[in-house]
Structures are given as C-alpha cells and as structure tokens.
Design a protein around this motif. Structure first.
Motif, mmCIF file in Angstrom:
data_model
loop_
_atom_site.group_PDB
_atom_site.id
_atom_site.type_symbol
_atom_site.label_atom_id
_atom_site.label_comp_id
_atom_site.label_asym_id
_atom_site.label_seq_id
_atom_site.Cartn_x
_atom_site.Cartn_y
_atom_site.Cartn_z
ATOM 1 N N THR A 25 21.044 -14.010 59.732
ATOM 2 C CA THR A 25 20.999 -14.224 58.248
ATOM 3 C C THR A 25 22.033 -15.350 58.221
ATOM 4 O O THR A 25 22.707 -15.702 58.773
ATOM 5 N N SER A 26 22.087 -15.950 56.778
ATOM 6 C CA SER A 26 22.958 -16.923 56.283
ATOM 7 C C SER A 26 23.413 -16.581 54.948
ATOM 8 O O SER A 26 22.778 -16.394 54.191
ATOM 9 N N ASP A 27 24.758 -17.245 54.533
ATOM 10 C CA ASP A 27 25.166 -16.971 53.415
ATOM 11 C C ASP A 27 24.868 -18.352 52.363
ATOM 12 O O ASP A 27 24.005 -19.220 52.858
ATOM 13 N N ALA A 28 25.194 -18.209 51.007
ATOM 14 C CA ALA A 28 24.690 -19.180 50.227
ATOM 15 C C ALA A 28 25.092 -20.571 50.678
ATOM 16 O O ALA A 28 24.277 -21.624 50.452
ATOM 17 N N SER A 29 25.961 -20.659 51.560
ATOM 18 C CA SER A 29 26.421 -22.234 52.032
ATOM 19 C C SER A 29 25.962 -22.365 53.356
ATOM 20 O O SER A 29 26.175 -23.350 54.029
ATOM 21 N N GLY A 30 25.106 -21.587 53.945
ATOM 22 C CA GLY A 30 24.363 -21.725 55.259
ATOM 23 C C GLY A 30 25.166 -21.397 56.234
ATOM 24 O O GLY A 30 24.681 -21.480 57.569
ATOM 25 N N ARG A 31 26.224 -20.360 56.128
ATOM 26 C CA ARG A 31 27.170 -20.142 57.210
ATOM 27 C C ARG A 31 26.226 -18.952 57.826
ATOM 28 O O ARG A 31 25.980 -17.888 57.472
ATOM 29 N N PRO A 32 26.032 -19.133 59.250
ATOM 30 C CA PRO A 32 25.189 -18.079 59.901
ATOM 31 C C PRO A 32 25.751 -16.790 60.244
ATOM 32 O O PRO A 32 27.076 -16.779 60.595
ATOM 33 N N HIS A 33 25.133 -15.785 60.428
ATOM 34 C CA HIS A 33 25.646 -14.493 60.825
ATOM 35 C C HIS A 33 24.654 -13.739 61.425
ATOM 36 O O HIS A 33 23.469 -14.014 61.216
ATOM 37 N N VAL A 34 24.755 -13.252 63.033
ATOM 38 C CA VAL A 34 23.809 -12.712 63.742
ATOM 39 C C VAL A 34 24.480 -11.361 64.264
ATOM 40 O O VAL A 34 25.516 -11.208 64.535
ATOM 41 N N VAL A 35 23.478 -10.114 64.006
ATOM 42 C CA VAL A 35 23.835 -9.019 64.628
ATOM 43 C C VAL A 35 22.546 -8.397 65.349
ATOM 44 O O VAL A 35 21.577 -8.629 65.130
ATOM 45 N N PRO A 36 22.912 -7.472 66.602
ATOM 46 C CA PRO A 36 21.957 -6.833 67.145
ATOM 47 C C PRO A 36 21.489 -5.625 66.228
ATOM 48 O O PRO A 36 22.247 -4.948 65.621
ATOM 49 N N VAL A 37 20.098 -5.133 66.338
ATOM 50 C CA VAL A 37 19.681 -4.256 65.324
ATOM 51 C C VAL A 37 18.381 -3.473 66.131
ATOM 52 O O VAL A 37 17.760 -4.311 67.038
#
Ligand SMILES: Cc1cc2nc3c(=O)[nH]c(=O)nc-3n(C[C@H](O)[C@H](O)[C@H](O)COP(=O)(O)O)c2cc1C
Length: 361
Positions: A25-37
């Motif tokens: 996912t990414s936040d409003a400014s486009g900063r990415p975030h990844v998690v295993p699910v």
C-alpha cells in the motif's frame, strides 16, 4: 506475461497452493509500505484479516489500514521460489482495496474461507475484526509454476518435498460436527483434489454429488433409514436396537454441514465380451474411487476440515439414486460427511508397518 482482471484456472490453482502473500500500500504522498499477509481468494476478491498476531499498534493505526483509508488501492504479490528455476512463479494483483467491518455482508463468508485455509484462525475471533479486501483490476502473472505448457496442459504443481506424513496421519474419521457451515470453495477444493487421483485408462470413473441444503440431506436420511429398517428387521434385530441405530445414522446425515456422495460412473470404461475381464475393469474403477475419496479427505484435512466415511449408500444404491433423482449411470458408493469436528473421535490403533509388509526383499 499476461494482464487481466480474472484469474485463469492455472492462476487460481497457484493462488490456492501458496500460503503467504505480500501486500503493498502507499500513503497519500506515495510512500510505499509492504507486509507479508495470510490470504484467501473467493473467486473475485483477495481477503486478508487483521488478525491477532502481536502488533505494536491498534488496528486503526496500522499503516496498511491508514494507507487504504487514504487511497483505497493496494497490490498483492504471491510468489513461489525454488532453487529449481523451472518451478518459479508469481502473481501480482493490483486493484481497489477497502476495509470490511465485522457484520458487513460477506464478512462471515470470508472469515469462513480464511479459516478453511488456515486452521490457526479457528481459535481467533476473526468475526469481530475488520477484513482487508482487494478487488483486482489488473492481474499479472509469470512463471513456469503458472503457465499452461505448450500442449495446453496445466503446469505441474510442485508438491515435492512437502511434509506429507502429518497430513496422512492427522486425517481421521470424525462422526460429530459443529453446526458451522463449510465454504463452497473448500468443498470445491476437495473435488479439485479428487480430480488428480489415478484412474484406469485415466477415465476418472467417478462423479460427486455435494449436498449442503437441509431438504436433500433430510430426504436422503429418510429414504436410507426406511431401507435400513427393512434389512435390520429381516435380520431379526430387536425393535429398540433398530430404532437406536437408525436414529444415530439419521442424525449423522442430517446434521453434517456438508455431504459428498461419491458415485461410481462406469459408462466410459472399456467393455469386454467375457465376465472376468469386465469384473476386473469394474474393480479397477472401484479402486480408483477409493483413491479419489482419499484425495478428498486429505484435501479437507489440509484446509482445517474434518470428514467421515459412511458405506451405507453401497447397500442401498437404488434408494439413494431415487431420493436425490440421480442419473441411472451413477452408482452411489460412499457418503462423506464434511465439517469441523465437534469433539475428537476415539480412534483404533493403526497397524505397524511391520504388520503390513509381509515381504520386503
Ligand atoms: C470403505 C470404507 C467404509 C467405511 N464405512 C464406514 C461407515 O459406514 N461408518 C463409519 O462410521 N465409518 C466408516 N468407515 C471409516 C472407518 O471406520 C475408519 O476409517 C477406520 O475405523 C479407521 O479410522 P480412521 O479413519 O479414524 O483412521 C469406512 C471406511 C472405509 C474405507
């Protein structure tokens, strides 16, 4: 490489066979975030829970939740790596993402799907927690693990190296079930497993009837009960004992969350002019039905489900066929109750391998 919004059959099989995905996912400014699910696929959407694994912050403060609430989009990668690079593969799903609160339509069904894939979720109160749902708008996949090969056959799934014995040992005959329903996808996964069983000439001489509704279960239990009463009376059994045995069997059929009736289907087998070879051909079909059933039982167990085996239809095939209005070419053989065990069954000791191998040289 291909891009669509629907999964192909090979992609769906790949997705069902993997255990973990990476959610981006990414936040409003486009900063990415990844998690295993952990995840499940319901035929149209991927779902992943906010489960009870230890987290440092409350659900609403999780970065993936904040990101989805800000942008309503996400991407999910499911991949498979082996040092044998002829077995690599990945699938990327990009699309809209939303949080589904407890009580929302489909929430319970999606929780059941997750529990069917991950038995650990049975002990967690997922029904009171939000789910994260991703509806793909673009599916991209790559790799020999997914691609149908040049002849149009499905890619060979890689089951080698799996620890199989716990599955074979863990499966056991369960005779009482919780009322919890079994997701359709889990029942279809059982039939998918049956599909790969060995069979004479590869003709797959078996067909399955899946019952989850009360009315056909009741009709089947009533019809088989009436037949069984006649034979028990013929045997001269006491009325009280007859009633007890009938009540138990009726209850077992009626209260199983799902039933799979396994039928022999001989129509496409070879025909011989002599009775001996014809009988051998039919025995091969019956042997193969057993293999298909065992595949189903193991597939159920692998998904956190339990099964039983009732031989009664074999003794009363005409009655079963009439009760369910089945085609004459179907020969009912076994009834497989499916659900989640209500209590662990008493189990007889299984013989040692020393008892079973009569000669090894
Ligand atoms: C062909 C066949 C027919 C069976 N029929 C019944 C049955 O009618 N009722 C029942 O309770 N169990 C039935 N079983 C289950 C066996 O009783 C069970 O597999 C056996 O006791 C071993 O226990 P386990 O399955 O827990 O390892 C049947 C199993 C097979 C293979």
């Amino acid at each position: 490489m291909s891009a669509r919004a629907q999964l192909t059959e090979a992609e769906a099989a790949f997705v069902a066979g993997q255990r973990v995905a990476r959610l981006a996912t990414s936040d409003a400014s486009g900063r990415p975030h990844v998690v295993p699910v952990c995840y499940a696929w319901d035929g149209a959407r991927f779902v992943t829970p906010l489960d009870e694994k230890p987290k440092r912050v409350p659900d609403a403060a999780l970065r993936r939740v904040r990101n989805i609430e800000a942008r309503h989009e996400a991407a999910l990668v499911i991949d498979h790596y082996e040092d044998d690079w002829s077995r690599l593969g990945y699938l990327l799903a990009e699309g809209s993402a939303d949080m589904l609160p407890p009580g929302a339509p489909d929430h319970a069904e999606l929780v059941a799907l997750l529990r069917a894939r991950y038995p650990q979720y049975q002990a967690m109160a997922l029904e009171i927690r939000p789910l994260l749902v991703l509806t793909p708008q673009r599916i991209t996949s790559w790799g020999p693990a997914l691609a149908p090969d040049a002849a149009g056959r499905e890619a060979e799934p890689s089951g080698r190296g799996l620890d199989f014995l716990p599955l074979a040992r863990g499966r056991r005959s369960v005779r009482t079930f919780q009322p919890r329903p079994v997701p359709r996808a889990a029942l279809e996964a059982m039939i998918e497993a049956a599909r790969w069983a060995p069979s004479p000439h590869g003709r797959q001489p078996w067909r399955f009837v899946v019952l989850t509704q009360d009315a056909p279960k009741q009709a089947l239990a009533d019809a088989m009960g009436a037949d069984w009463r006649r034979t028990l009376e013929m045997d001269g059994q006491e009325q009280a004992i007859i009633q007890l045995r009938l009540d138990k069997s009726h209850e077992r059929i009626r209260t199983a969350p799902a039933l799979i009736l396994a039928c022999l289907y001989l129509a496409e087998l070879d025909q011989y002019p002599d009775a001996d070879r014809q009988r051998a051909e039919e025995i091969m079909a019956i042997q193969s039905l057993g293999a298909a059933i065992q595949n189903m039982l193991l597939a159920a167990y692998a998904q956190g489900l339990d099964t039983g085996w009732m031989c009664a239809p074999l003794f009363t095939p005409e009655t079963v066929r009439a009760a369910l209005a089945l085609d004459e070419a179907l020969i009912p053989h076994a009834l497989i109750p499916v659900g989640y065990e209500a209590r662990p069954p008493k189990r007889r000791l299984h013989r040692t391998i020393g008892d079973l191998i009569v000669r090894f040289e």
